[in-house]
Scaffold this motif. Structure first.
Motif, PDB file in Angstrom:
ATOM      1  N   ASP A 208    -122.725 -18.764   6.798  1.00  0.00           N
ATOM      2  CA  ASP A 208    -123.371 -20.157   6.142  1.00  0.00           C
ATOM      3  C   ASP A 208    -122.555 -19.874   4.822  1.00  0.00           C
ATOM      4  O   ASP A 208    -123.361 -20.504   3.787  1.00  0.00           O
ATOM      5  CB  ASP A 208    -124.857 -19.945   5.921  1.00  0.00           C
ATOM      6  CG  ASP A 208    -125.401 -21.324   5.625  1.00  0.00           C
ATOM      7  OD1 ASP A 208    -125.106 -22.419   5.952  1.00  0.00           O
ATOM      8  OD2 ASP A 208    -126.216 -21.144   4.742  1.00  0.00           O
ATOM      9  N   PRO A 212    -119.255 -26.966   3.332  1.00  0.00           N
ATOM     10  CA  PRO A 212    -119.718 -28.016   4.539  1.00  0.00           C
ATOM     11  C   PRO A 212    -118.493 -28.612   5.136  1.00  0.00           C
ATOM     12  O   PRO A 212    -117.863 -29.176   4.371  1.00  0.00           O
ATOM     13  CB  PRO A 212    -120.842 -28.813   4.006  1.00  0.00           C
ATOM     14  CG  PRO A 212    -121.285 -28.358   2.523  1.00  0.00           C
ATOM     15  CD  PRO A 212    -120.208 -27.426   2.064  1.00  0.00           C
ATOM     16  N   VAL A 223    -126.076 -30.841   1.890  1.00  0.00           N
ATOM     17  CA  VAL A 223    -126.047 -30.628   3.339  1.00  0.00           C
ATOM     18  C   VAL A 223    -127.130 -29.438   3.674  1.00  0.00           C
ATOM     19  O   VAL A 223    -126.779 -28.389   3.879  1.00  0.00           O
ATOM     20  CB  VAL A 223    -124.934 -30.309   3.922  1.00  0.00           C
ATOM     21  CG1 VAL A 223    -124.948 -30.316   5.402  1.00  0.00           C
ATOM     22  CG2 VAL A 223    -123.739 -31.373   3.582  1.00  0.00           C
ATOM     23  N   PRO A 224    -128.376 -29.612   3.532  1.00  0.00           N
ATOM     24  CA  PRO A 224    -129.272 -28.433   3.904  1.00  0.00           C
ATOM     25  C   PRO A 224    -129.604 -28.217   5.291  1.00  0.00           C
ATOM     26  O   PRO A 224    -129.427 -29.322   6.184  1.00  0.00           O
ATOM     27  CB  PRO A 224    -130.761 -29.241   3.489  1.00  0.00           C
ATOM     28  CG  PRO A 224    -130.460 -30.768   3.628  1.00  0.00           C
ATOM     29  CD  PRO A 224    -129.156 -30.867   3.150  1.00  0.00           C
ATOM     30  N   THR A 225    -129.568 -26.920   5.577  1.00  0.00           N
ATOM     31  CA  THR A 225    -129.705 -26.434   7.034  1.00  0.00           C
ATOM     32  C   THR A 225    -131.167 -26.912   7.538  1.00  0.00           C
ATOM     33  O   THR A 225    -132.336 -26.456   6.851  1.00  0.00           O
ATOM     34  CB  THR A 225    -129.414 -25.285   7.089  1.00  0.00           C
ATOM     35  OG1 THR A 225    -128.158 -24.932   6.524  1.00  0.00           O
ATOM     36  CG2 THR A 225    -129.572 -24.554   8.377  1.00  0.00           C
ATOM     37  N   GLN A 274    -125.740 -24.297  13.702  1.00  0.00           N
ATOM     38  CA  GLN A 274    -126.778 -25.000  12.799  1.00  0.00           C
ATOM     39  C   GLN A 274    -126.748 -26.266  12.944  1.00  0.00           C
ATOM     40  O   GLN A 274    -125.930 -27.081  13.091  1.00  0.00           O
ATOM     41  CB  GLN A 274    -126.658 -24.373  11.521  1.00  0.00           C
ATOM     42  CG  GLN A 274    -125.494 -25.016  10.704  1.00  0.00           C
ATOM     43  CD  GLN A 274    -125.528 -24.689   9.091  1.00  0.00           C
ATOM     44  OE1 GLN A 274    -126.444 -25.259   8.466  1.00  0.00           O
ATOM     45  NE2 GLN A 274    -124.906 -23.702   8.785  1.00  0.00           N
ATOM     46  N   ALA A 276    -127.808 -29.524  10.750  1.00  0.00           N
ATOM     47  CA  ALA A 276    -128.114 -29.576   9.273  1.00  0.00           C
ATOM     48  C   ALA A 276    -128.021 -31.301   9.086  1.00  0.00           C
ATOM     49  O   ALA A 276    -127.792 -31.956   9.728  1.00  0.00           O
ATOM     50  CB  ALA A 276    -126.830 -29.259   8.308  1.00  0.00           C
ATOM     51  N   ARG A 277    -128.881 -31.490   7.695  1.00  0.00           N
ATOM     52  CA  ARG A 277    -128.938 -33.196   7.589  1.00  0.00           C
ATOM     53  C   ARG A 277    -127.854 -33.401   6.269  1.00  0.00           C
ATOM     54  O   ARG A 277    -127.819 -32.580   5.318  1.00  0.00           O
ATOM     55  CB  ARG A 277    -130.171 -33.324   6.926  1.00  0.00           C
ATOM     56  CG  ARG A 277    -130.473 -34.909   6.945  1.00  0.00           C
ATOM     57  CD  ARG A 277    -131.999 -34.788   6.660  1.00  0.00           C
ATOM     58  NE  ARG A 277    -132.504 -36.421   6.579  1.00  0.00           N
ATOM     59  CZ  ARG A 277    -133.511 -36.868   6.283  1.00  0.00           C
ATOM     60  NH1 ARG A 277    -134.589 -35.893   6.078  1.00  0.00           N
ATOM     61  NH2 ARG A 277    -133.903 -38.184   5.878  1.00  0.00           N
TER      62      ARG A 277
END
Length: 281
Positions: A208, A212, A223-225, A274, A276-277
């Protein structure tokens, strides 16, 4: 001439101190999450996963994470936190457990930040047989790759950049020059800045740690997981790691990001996926 500082060792490095836990009672640990592992004020998700993995390693009967899945429920911030870990099942070759990290809000409310479910075993006991079609990523030697200090202009310097060695494949940094490839790829050499060799916990940081992949798709922003699952496949050999991440599908503001981590002996030592958003700026 001044002497060069000796590389840090596993168990005696900044990463080990930053993930160290204080036992309060069986399965309950305290930790002061340091600001040094943040990017734009948020603690790195891989670092946080390593903290929870360490708690499970001290709780379960087996030493190494084989598979670990984390749901990131709310943003973690530097400061005091409590980790609670418990054994779900202990078998001959695998132990399964769960762990959560909690912090207190300003009004005193305890809030769960992350919840993890994992199976642990002994990587040193695995047979040597490998049958794979996977191939290590091909990109230039470390000396020909670029790091944060090579970024053009006045790039924002993030605390975590002082704690990791990250040298990106020039073919995947066009986004920094306003020329993203659109492929959704990122590749880099990775290590810890103090020279500590990799182990299963630092592999969780490695999956991680790269920029991103949406940057390579021409999208900027946070870009939060949402969820991250990592598989640790082998004990890594000494030396820098090669990490590649890819995204094939960005839809509805969410994307998957797949990572592979290869060690200096060309072994695939970790894999992850993952969700992510994308929070566009």
């Amino acid at each position: 001439m001044p002497e060069t500082a000796a590389p840090a060792t596993v168990g005696n490095s900044e990463f080990d101190r930053a993930t160290a836990l204080t036992p309060h009672e069986p399965g309950v640990y305290g930790i002061d999450l340091p600001e040094g592992w943040t990017i734009f004020g948020a603690l790195n998700g891989g670092y946080l996963l390593a903290v929870l993995a360490r708690a499970l390693g001290e709780t379960l009967a087996h030493p190494h994470p084989f598979t670990i899945s984390a749901h990131y429920l709310s943003a973690s911030r530097p400061g005091p936190a409590t980790v609670r870990a418990e054994t779900i099942r202990t078998g001959r070759t695998l132990s399964t457990g769960q762990a959560s990290l909690f912090q207190y809000e300003a009004d005193g409310t305890e809030t769960e930040r992350i919840r993890v479910l994992a199976s642990y075993g002994d990587l040193a006991s695995l047979p040597d047989d490998v049958r794979t079609t996977a191939k290590p990523p091909a990109f230039p030697p470390l000396a020909h790759c670029v790091g944060p200090d090579d970024a053009p202009g006045s790039a924002d310097h993030q605390p975590i950049a002082d704690r990791v060695l990250l040298k990106l494949d020039p073919a995947t940094v066009g986004w920094a020059l306003g020329q993203p490839s659109g492929k959704g790829e990122s590749r880099a050499w990775f290590g810890l800045a103090d020279g500590r060799d990799a182990d299963p916990l630092s592999l969780l940081l490695a999956v991680d740690a790269l920029p991103p992949t949406v940057f390579d798709m021409g999208i900027k922003g946070w870009v939060p997981t949402i969820e991250l699952t990592a598989h640790i496949r082998a004990l890594p050999a000494p030396g820098p790691l090669r990490v590649s991440t890819t995204t094939r599908n960005l839809a509805g503001g969410f994307l998957e990001e797949d990572a592979e981590v290869w060690d200096s002996e060309n072994r695939l030592v970790a894999q992850s996926r993952q969700l992510a958003r994308v929070m566009q700026s």
